[in-house]
Write a protein that holds these residues in place. Structure first.
Motif, PDB file in Angstrom:
ATOM      1  N   ALA A 196      -2.530  12.566  -1.532  1.00  0.00           N
ATOM      2  CA  ALA A 196      -1.863  13.172  -0.553  1.00  0.00           C
ATOM      3  C   ALA A 196      -0.398  13.191  -1.060  1.00  0.00           C
ATOM      4  N   HIS A 197       0.026  12.392  -1.851  1.00  0.00           N
ATOM      5  CA  HIS A 197       1.590  12.399  -2.531  1.00  0.00           C
ATOM      6  C   HIS A 197       1.629  13.825  -3.264  1.00  0.00           C
ATOM      7  N   LYS A 198       0.737  13.781  -3.935  1.00  0.00           N
ATOM      8  CA  LYS A 198       0.969  15.081  -4.944  1.00  0.00           C
ATOM      9  C   LYS A 198       0.672  16.500  -3.984  1.00  0.00           C
ATOM     10  N   PHE A 241       0.762  -1.278  -0.020  1.00  0.00           N
ATOM     11  CA  PHE A 241       0.014  -0.222  -0.062  1.00  0.00           C
ATOM     12  C   PHE A 241       0.993   1.354  -0.096  1.00  0.00           C
ATOM     13  N   SER A 242       0.397   2.366  -0.315  1.00  0.00           N
ATOM     14  CA  SER A 242       1.265   3.426  -0.312  1.00  0.00           C
ATOM     15  C   SER A 242      -0.014   4.810   0.163  1.00  0.00           C
ATOM     16  N   LEU A 243       0.699   5.605   0.758  1.00  0.00           N
ATOM     17  CA  LEU A 243      -0.211   6.796   0.801  1.00  0.00           C
ATOM     18  C   LEU A 243      -0.656   7.262  -0.577  1.00  0.00           C
ATOM     19  N   ALA A 274       7.375  10.719   2.168  1.00  0.00           N
ATOM     20  CA  ALA A 274       6.078  10.866   2.643  1.00  0.00           C
ATOM     21  C   ALA A 274       5.441   9.519   3.223  1.00  0.00           C
ATOM     22  N   ASP A 275       6.070   8.382   2.472  1.00  0.00           N
ATOM     23  CA  ASP A 275       5.449   7.156   3.022  1.00  0.00           C
ATOM     24  C   ASP A 275       6.084   6.958   4.314  1.00  0.00           C
ATOM     25  N   ALA A 276       7.314   7.608   4.698  1.00  0.00           N
ATOM     26  CA  ALA A 276       7.812   7.276   5.748  1.00  0.00           C
ATOM     27  C   ALA A 276       7.366   8.029   7.206  1.00  0.00           C
ATOM     28  N   HIS A 303      10.370  -0.989  -1.359  1.00  0.00           N
ATOM     29  CA  HIS A 303      10.761   0.458  -1.274  1.00  0.00           C
ATOM     30  C   HIS A 303       9.844   1.316  -0.366  1.00  0.00           C
ATOM     31  N   HIS A 304       8.464   0.893  -0.354  1.00  0.00           N
ATOM     32  CA  HIS A 304       7.449   1.646   0.104  1.00  0.00           C
ATOM     33  C   HIS A 304       7.400   1.535   1.758  1.00  0.00           C
ATOM     34  N   PHE A 305       7.942   0.387   2.409  1.00  0.00           N
ATOM     35  CA  PHE A 305       7.670   0.380   3.693  1.00  0.00           C
ATOM     36  C   PHE A 305       8.791  -0.053   4.551  1.00  0.00           C
ATOM     37  N   GLY A 357      10.329  13.079  -2.559  1.00  0.00           N
ATOM     38  CA  GLY A 357       9.114  13.418  -1.975  1.00  0.00           C
ATOM     39  C   GLY A 357       8.231  12.259  -1.447  1.00  0.00           C
ATOM     40  N   HIS A 358       8.263  11.318  -2.482  1.00  0.00           N
ATOM     41  CA  HIS A 358       7.332  10.189  -2.414  1.00  0.00           C
ATOM     42  C   HIS A 358       7.789   9.325  -0.993  1.00  0.00           C
ATOM     43  N   TYR A 359       9.106   9.016  -1.064  1.00  0.00           N
ATOM     44  CA  TYR A 359       9.597   7.969  -0.168  1.00  0.00           C
ATOM     45  C   TYR A 359       9.290   8.623   1.325  1.00  0.00           C
ATOM     46  N   PRO A 375       6.677   6.453  -8.114  1.00  0.00           N
ATOM     47  CA  PRO A 375       7.001   5.270  -7.475  1.00  0.00           C
ATOM     48  C   PRO A 375       5.908   4.097  -7.265  1.00  0.00           C
ATOM     49  N   ASP A 376       4.604   4.579  -6.823  1.00  0.00           N
ATOM     50  CA  ASP A 376       3.679   3.791  -6.741  1.00  0.00           C
ATOM     51  C   ASP A 376       3.234   3.069  -8.261  1.00  0.00           C
ATOM     52  N   LYS A 377       3.214   3.752  -9.254  1.00  0.00           N
ATOM     53  CA  LYS A 377       2.888   3.337 -10.616  1.00  0.00           C
ATOM     54  C   LYS A 377       3.851   2.297 -10.979  1.00  0.00           C
ATOM     55  N   LYS A 378       4.648   2.674 -10.557  1.00  0.00           N
ATOM     56  CA  LYS A 378       6.174   1.687 -11.022  1.00  0.00           C
ATOM     57  C   LYS A 378       5.910   0.117 -10.140  1.00  0.00           C
ATOM     58  N   LYS A 379       5.248   0.097  -9.046  1.00  0.00           N
ATOM     59  CA  LYS A 379       4.953  -1.122  -8.422  1.00  0.00           C
ATOM     60  C   LYS A 379       4.126  -2.045  -9.326  1.00  0.00           C
ATOM     61  N   PHE A 380       3.529  -1.603 -10.188  1.00  0.00           N
ATOM     62  CA  PHE A 380       2.383  -2.418 -11.052  1.00  0.00           C
ATOM     63  C   PHE A 380       3.451  -2.965 -12.325  1.00  0.00           C
TER      64      PHE A 380
HETATM   65 ZN   LIG Z   1       4.433   4.656  -1.555  1.00  0.00          ZN
END
Ligand SMILES: [Zn+2]
Length: 293
Positions: free
Chosen positions: A27-29, A21-23, A147-149, A74-76, A143-145, A61-66
């Motif tokens: 929220a990320h934007k 999952f990710s933010l 924020a996930d943190a 990388h996200h948690f 910014g993405h990572y 980075p979230d799109k990359k997961k797909f």
């Molecule tokens: Zn994420």
């Protein structure tokens, strides 16, 4: 650092990432956009000129997961995997951590802090080389990572309340609340500071985030007792658990501003990481770099 093994369960026809999952996209934007306003002059002009890129690509980075099965970890980071004093035992840097726990273990339980450190180094290099494309990509990724943190449920095995009968809490905390109330959040203005030790900073951020997990879970349980099932849930859509606006508002109230505080801290920290990379690169003049737009 490069990871080897995807953390995925492959079921007939679908891939389910463990804790992938990710933010939410909103929220990320928002965080990347807010962070642009935290950057001080003379760097502020550069980020403001590229604010659309930084905003849109906050979710890459979230799109990359797909498309890349190695992206999930990388996200948690499941801090709770590492015993009762995790922050005393987890090595700050990837090499030391991999030596101690093996790359397989790190990939299995998440690599978020080391991903931030990786991109911070990449951004510093890109500033040194005045490599516009990499500066923008690394900035958006940081910014993405970062924020996930700031999301408590990105730091534990019980990432979606699945171990405590609270399935759905992940998106409730990180997407539903900010989507409902994000437009009222106050902006930040300037004030980015130089981070003497960016690696230590990301670990301190995670320590603070991890400390919030009990409140996140307890408050949801408490609020839940005041709602019937039909007052709490909307009919699910595409297999997604959905909550009523009244329940989202009640949980947000019970958290006493935690989501807004975490989002705003994310933005402040993101601009600190950007600013620090630029300072460590020798404060290059980026005013003449050709913009992407
Ligand atoms: Zn994420």
């Amino acid at each position: 650092m490069r990871r080897i093994r995807p953390v995925a369960l492959i079921l007939p026809g679908i891939i389910i990432y463990l804790n992938a999952f990710s933010l939410g996209f909103y929220a990320h934007k928002k965080i990347n956009r807010m962070a642009v306003y935290g950057v001080p002059a003379p760097l502020a002009g550069f980020y403001k000129r590229n604010i659309e890129y930084i905003t849109i690509h906050a979710v890459d980075p979230d799109k990359k997961k797909f498309i890349d099965s190695a992206e999930g970890p990388h996200h948690f980071i499941n801090i709770d995997h590492y015993g009762s004093h995790p922050f005393d035992v987890l090595p700050k840097y990837w090499k030391d951590a991999a030596k101690r726990y093996s790359e397989d273990t790190l990939n299995k339980y998440g690599t978020l802090p080391w991903e931030v450190i990786y991109w911070e180094n990449k951004l510093t290099d890109a500033f040194k080389k005045k490599d516009l494309n990499t500066i923008l990509r690394a900035s958006a990724n940081i910014g993405h990572y970062v924020a996930d943190a700031h999301v408590p449920l990105h730091t534990v095995a019980n990432y979606n309340g699945q171990l405590t009968g609270q399935e759905g809490i992940h998106a409730l905390w990180e997407s539903a609340i900010s989507e409902a109330f994000g437009d009222t959040y106050q902006h930040i203005n300037g004030g980015a500071v130089y981070l003497k030790d960016p690696a230590a900073t990301i670990w301190n951020i995670l320590k603070q985030t991890y400390s919030l997990v009990p409140i996140v879970l307890i408050k949801e349980k408490e609020v839940s007792t005041h709602f019937t099932k039909s007052e709490k849930y909307l009919p699910s859509k595409n297999n997604k658990i959905r909550y009523t606006p009244a329940y989202i508002a009640a949980y947000n109230r019970a958290l006493n501003g935690m989501v807004e505080k975490q989002l705003r801290s994310s933005a402040v920290d993101v601009s600190n990481f950007w600013y620090t990379a630029w300072v460590n690169a020798g404060q290059p003049d980026v005013s003449k770099l050709r913009d992407k737009h």
